[in-house]
Design a protein around this motif. Structure first.
Motif, PDB file in Angstrom:
ATOM      1  N   ALA A  59       0.842  -1.202   0.000  1.00  0.00           N
ATOM      2  CA  ALA A  59       0.000   0.000   0.000  1.00  0.00           C
ATOM      3  C   ALA A  59       0.878   1.254   0.000  1.00  0.00           C
ATOM      4  N   ARG A  60       1.887   1.268   0.843  1.00  0.00           N
ATOM      5  CA  ARG A  60       2.797   2.420   0.874  1.00  0.00           C
ATOM      6  C   ARG A  60       3.461   2.619  -0.489  1.00  0.00           C
ATOM      7  N   HIS A  61       3.903   1.524  -1.068  1.00  0.00           N
ATOM      8  CA  HIS A  61       4.558   1.585  -2.373  1.00  0.00           C
ATOM      9  C   HIS A  61       3.619   2.132  -3.455  1.00  0.00           C
ATOM     10  N   ALA A  62       2.321   1.850  -3.305  1.00  0.00           N
ATOM     11  CA  ALA A  62       1.321   2.318  -4.268  1.00  0.00           C
ATOM     12  C   ALA A  62       0.804   3.720  -3.933  1.00  0.00           C
ATOM     13  N   GLY A  63       1.354   4.335  -2.889  1.00  0.00           N
ATOM     14  CA  GLY A  63       0.939   5.686  -2.520  1.00  0.00           C
ATOM     15  C   GLY A  63      -0.275   5.744  -1.618  1.00  0.00           C
ATOM     16  N   GLU A  64      -0.648   4.615  -1.028  1.00  0.00           N
ATOM     17  CA  GLU A  64      -1.791   4.548  -0.109  1.00  0.00           C
ATOM     18  C   GLU A  64      -1.270   4.256   1.294  1.00  0.00           C
ATOM     19  N   GLU A  65      -0.899   5.288   2.007  1.00  0.00           N
ATOM     20  CA  GLU A  65      -0.340   5.126   3.346  1.00  0.00           C
ATOM     21  C   GLU A  65      -1.389   4.565   4.311  1.00  0.00           C
ATOM     22  N   PRO A  66      -1.099   3.430   4.957  1.00  0.00           N
ATOM     23  CA  PRO A  66      -2.048   2.888   5.943  1.00  0.00           C
ATOM     24  C   PRO A  66      -2.277   3.880   7.075  1.00  0.00           C
ATOM     25  N   LEU A  67      -3.512   3.954   7.550  1.00  0.00           N
ATOM     26  CA  LEU A  67      -3.840   4.831   8.669  1.00  0.00           C
ATOM     27  C   LEU A  67      -3.345   4.242   9.977  1.00  0.00           C
ATOM     28  N   GLY A  68      -3.197   2.914  10.007  1.00  0.00           N
ATOM     29  CA  GLY A  68      -2.712   2.252  11.198  1.00  0.00           C
ATOM     30  C   GLY A  68      -2.507   0.775  10.966  1.00  0.00           C
ATOM     31  N   GLN A  69      -1.724   0.194  11.879  1.00  0.00           N
ATOM     32  CA  GLN A  69      -1.481  -1.240  11.845  1.00  0.00           C
ATOM     33  C   GLN A  69      -1.348  -1.678  13.294  1.00  0.00           C
ATOM     34  N   GLU A  70      -2.195  -2.590  13.716  1.00  0.00           N
ATOM     35  CA  GLU A  70      -2.223  -3.016  15.114  1.00  0.00           C
ATOM     36  C   GLU A  70      -2.030  -4.515  15.225  1.00  0.00           C
ATOM     37  N   GLY A  71      -1.359  -4.949  16.283  1.00  0.00           N
ATOM     38  CA  GLY A  71      -1.216  -6.365  16.581  1.00  0.00           C
ATOM     39  C   GLY A  71      -0.028  -7.038  15.925  1.00  0.00           C
ATOM     40  N   GLN A  72       0.814  -6.289  15.240  1.00  0.00           N
ATOM     41  CA  GLN A  72       1.940  -6.870  14.510  1.00  0.00           C
ATOM     42  C   GLN A  72       2.897  -7.596  15.446  1.00  0.00           C
ATOM     43  N   ASP A  73       3.096  -7.067  16.643  1.00  0.00           N
ATOM     44  CA  ASP A  73       4.049  -7.671  17.569  1.00  0.00           C
ATOM     45  C   ASP A  73       3.566  -9.006  18.128  1.00  0.00           C
ATOM     46  N   VAL A  74       2.253  -9.176  18.299  1.00  0.00           N
ATOM     47  CA  VAL A  74       1.708 -10.411  18.872  1.00  0.00           C
ATOM     48  C   VAL A  74       1.459 -11.459  17.792  1.00  0.00           C
ATOM     49  N   GLY A  75       0.859 -11.061  16.686  1.00  0.00           N
ATOM     50  CA  GLY A  75       0.657 -11.975  15.569  1.00  0.00           C
ATOM     51  C   GLY A  75      -0.549 -12.892  15.659  1.00  0.00           C
ATOM     52  N   GLU A  76      -1.415 -12.686  16.643  1.00  0.00           N
ATOM     53  CA  GLU A  76      -2.658 -13.464  16.732  1.00  0.00           C
ATOM     54  C   GLU A  76      -3.707 -12.883  15.786  1.00  0.00           C
ATOM     55  N   TRP A  77      -3.760 -11.542  15.781  1.00  0.00           N
ATOM     56  CA  TRP A  77      -4.720 -10.801  14.982  1.00  0.00           C
ATOM     57  C   TRP A  77      -4.052  -9.479  14.597  1.00  0.00           C
ATOM     58  N   VAL A  78      -3.786  -9.313  13.323  1.00  0.00           N
ATOM     59  CA  VAL A  78      -3.170  -8.068  12.868  1.00  0.00           C
ATOM     60  C   VAL A  78      -4.171  -7.340  11.980  1.00  0.00           C
ATOM     61  N   LEU A  79      -4.371  -6.073  12.284  1.00  0.00           N
ATOM     62  CA  LEU A  79      -5.303  -5.232  11.548  1.00  0.00           C
ATOM     63  C   LEU A  79      -4.504  -4.199  10.766  1.00  0.00           C
ATOM     64  N   VAL A  80      -4.826  -4.068   9.483  1.00  0.00           N
ATOM     65  CA  VAL A  80      -4.220  -3.029   8.649  1.00  0.00           C
ATOM     66  C   VAL A  80      -5.352  -2.125   8.176  1.00  0.00           C
ATOM     67  N   ASP A  81      -5.325  -0.874   8.625  1.00  0.00           N
ATOM     68  CA  ASP A  81      -6.375   0.094   8.302  1.00  0.00           C
ATOM     69  C   ASP A  81      -5.949   0.914   7.096  1.00  0.00           C
ATOM     70  N   LEU A  82      -6.604   0.676   5.977  1.00  0.00           N
ATOM     71  CA  LEU A  82      -6.331   1.427   4.758  1.00  0.00           C
ATOM     72  C   LEU A  82      -7.400   2.491   4.514  1.00  0.00           C
ATOM     73  N   GLY A  83      -8.166   2.804   5.546  1.00  0.00           N
ATOM     74  CA  GLY A  83      -9.225   3.806   5.423  1.00  0.00           C
ATOM     75  C   GLY A  83     -10.518   3.180   4.941  1.00  0.00           C
ATOM     76  N   GLU A  84     -10.713   3.141   3.650  1.00  0.00           N
ATOM     77  CA  GLU A  84     -11.956   2.591   3.091  1.00  0.00           C
ATOM     78  C   GLU A  84     -11.981   1.060   3.113  1.00  0.00           C
ATOM     79  N   VAL A  85     -10.830   0.454   3.377  1.00  0.00           N
ATOM     80  CA  VAL A  85     -10.717  -0.997   3.496  1.00  0.00           C
ATOM     81  C   VAL A  85      -9.897  -1.305   4.737  1.00  0.00           C
ATOM     82  N   VAL A  86     -10.424  -2.194   5.581  1.00  0.00           N
ATOM     83  CA  VAL A  86      -9.695  -2.640   6.765  1.00  0.00           C
ATOM     84  C   VAL A  86      -9.450  -4.137   6.620  1.00  0.00           C
ATOM     85  N   VAL A  87      -8.185  -4.534   6.754  1.00  0.00           N
ATOM     86  CA  VAL A  87      -7.786  -5.923   6.585  1.00  0.00           C
ATOM     87  C   VAL A  87      -7.523  -6.533   7.957  1.00  0.00           C
ATOM     88  N   HIS A  88      -8.193  -7.643   8.247  1.00  0.00           N
ATOM     89  CA  HIS A  88      -7.999  -8.399   9.484  1.00  0.00           C
ATOM     90  C   HIS A  88      -7.341  -9.718   9.124  1.00  0.00           C
TER      91      HIS A  88
END
Length: 105
Positions: A59-88
């Protein structure tokens, strides 16, 4: 990118990393926060982290900076907030416990 293009982009990026059981949910009728949710599974903590990291970096490479990314350190559930799309990205046990498809579907 509009929300549908961003959805297709994110779906492609989770597929690149062999995410399992990918589900897309249109939540425009019930949410003012986002248009689409993507819920998918990874085989392990590292796989979950890698899928989410791939989405965020691409997303960053395509010019769409994520609004946030949570849970990366634990790895049970990682959320990537792209604004209009949220990836779980979740491990199976966490996905079964929270059952986002039922909650939002």
């Amino acid at each position: 990118m509009n929300s549908e293009q961003l959805l297709d982009f994110a779906l492609d990026k989770v597929d690149d990393m062999k995410a399992r059981d990918v589900v897309k949910l249109d939540v425009r009728e019930v949410s003012t926060v986002t248009d689409y949710l993507i819920v998918c599974s990874g085989n392990s903590k590292r796989h979950v982290q890698s899928i989410a990291d791939n989405v965020a970096k691409a997303a960053r490479h395509a010019g769409e900076e994520p609004l946030g990314q949570e849970g990366q350190d634990v790895g049970e559930w990682v959320l990537v907030d792209l604004g209009e799309v949220v990836v779980h990205v979740m491990q199976d046990q966490t996905r079964s416990l929270y059952d986002l498809e039922k909650l939002w579907g």
